[in-house]
Design a protein around this motif. Structure first.
Motif, PDB file in Angstrom:
ATOM      1  N   ASP A  38      -1.671  -3.448   4.794  1.00 31.03           N
ATOM      2  CA  ASP A  38      -0.283  -2.399   5.218  1.00 31.03           C
ATOM      3  C   ASP A  38      -0.804  -1.047   3.950  1.00 31.03           C
ATOM      4  O   ASP A  38      -0.691  -1.362   3.190  1.00 31.03           O
ATOM      5  N   SER A 110      -1.040   5.956   9.334  1.00 32.18           N
ATOM      6  CA  SER A 110      -1.985   5.330  10.471  1.00 32.18           C
ATOM      7  C   SER A 110      -3.282   4.739  10.059  1.00 32.18           C
ATOM      8  O   SER A 110      -4.292   5.355   9.933  1.00 32.18           O
ATOM      9  N   ALA A 111      -3.551   3.748   9.703  1.00 29.48           N
ATOM     10  CA  ALA A 111      -4.757   2.907   9.314  1.00 29.48           C
ATOM     11  C   ALA A 111      -5.272   3.066  10.754  1.00 29.48           C
ATOM     12  O   ALA A 111      -6.228   2.715  10.335  1.00 29.48           O
ATOM     13  N   GLU A 112      -4.757   2.830  11.631  1.00 29.54           N
ATOM     14  CA  GLU A 112      -5.883   2.863  12.790  1.00 29.54           C
ATOM     15  C   GLU A 112      -6.398   3.969  12.893  1.00 29.54           C
ATOM     16  O   GLU A 112      -7.369   4.132  13.191  1.00 29.54           O
ATOM     17  N   GLU A 113      -5.486   5.099  12.614  1.00 34.62           N
ATOM     18  CA  GLU A 113      -5.813   6.221  12.885  1.00 34.62           C
ATOM     19  C   GLU A 113      -7.183   6.703  12.040  1.00 34.62           C
ATOM     20  O   GLU A 113      -8.654   7.533  12.304  1.00 34.62           O
ATOM     21  N   ALA A 115      -8.771   5.100  10.896  1.00 36.34           N
ATOM     22  CA  ALA A 115     -10.610   4.053  10.768  1.00 36.34           C
ATOM     23  C   ALA A 115     -11.700   4.943  11.250  1.00 36.34           C
ATOM     24  O   ALA A 115     -12.979   4.053  11.456  1.00 36.34           O
ATOM     25  N   MET A 145      -8.048  -0.609   2.444  1.00 27.22           N
ATOM     26  CA  MET A 145      -8.639   0.210   3.861  1.00 27.22           C
ATOM     27  C   MET A 145      -9.914  -0.738   4.162  1.00 27.22           C
ATOM     28  O   MET A 145     -10.807  -0.731   5.172  1.00 27.22           O
TER      29      MET A 145
END
Length: 203
Positions: A38, A110-113, A115, A145
């Motif tokens: 997280d 945002s970890a998703e962004e 990435a 990450m």
């Protein structure tokens, strides 16, 4: 507890590319490094930990959890800076933590962004947050990450590990970058072994 994902594939590659590092890898053996997936929690812990002992950081984090339960952007955002200060952190750190909470709530953490972005852009976005320097961003890239190719020039232990391993008296940025490029694209695993070398009493 989640562990940074790597295997013998990476260590064999590093050993073939750099026999000196390869000997260190063989001597030290497999390493397990805990990660915090997280990204907000990882950043919040990093802010709390800045310039204090591990024991003090654990105490402050425990007080924070006692006060608000799970540490999330929403629970942090509900607090006043004085509430965070009451947990033992400075008002400056309290401000950093609330800025991080706002950034996460607004989708800027945002970890998703992240990435889909290159390392230098992730560093640029993270260091735009108050209280986050390049070293902190690089540590988040490794320990949250799980980015595979991070070797931090700003980390004194990394530099000390390189100097001990290769018998260097000094290590400038240009020479450091030569080593770092040698270990790419598995620099993060190399970093783990350099930390281990740096912290051994004898090498």
């Amino acid at each position: 507890m989640e562990i940074f994902r790597y295997s013998e594939k990476e260590t064999r590659w590093l050993a073939a590319r750099d026999p000196v590092l390869g000997k260190a890898i063989a001597k030290i053996g497999p390493l397990r490094r805990e990660v915090i997936p997280d990204l907000f929690e990882a950043l919040a812990r990093s802010i709390v930990n800045q310039q204090i002992s591990d024991k003090a950081a654990r105490t402050i984090w425990g007080r924070l959890e006692t006060r608000i339960g799970e540490v999330t952007p929403a629970t942090v955002a509900r607090l006043e800076p004085e509430d965070l200060h009451g947990c033992g952190m400075s008002l400056r750190k309290a401000g950093y933590l609330q800025c991080a909470a706002r950034a996460a709530s607004e989708g800027r953490l945002s970890a998703e962004e992240f990435a889909g972005l290159p390392d230098d852009e992730v560093i640029r976005r993270l260091t735009a947050l108050p209280g986050v320097g390049v070293w902190t961003a690089e540590m988040l890239m490794i320990f949250s990450m799980q980015r595979p190719d991070v070797v931090s020039f700003g980390d004194a232990a990394i530099r000390r590990g390189i100097m001990r391993l290769y018998g260097l008296q000094t290590l400038g940025r240009t020479e450091f970058d030569v080593y770092r490029s040698r270990w790419s694209p598995h620099g993060s695993v190399a970093s783990f072994y350099l930390w281990a070398v740096a912290h051994r009493k004898e090498w």
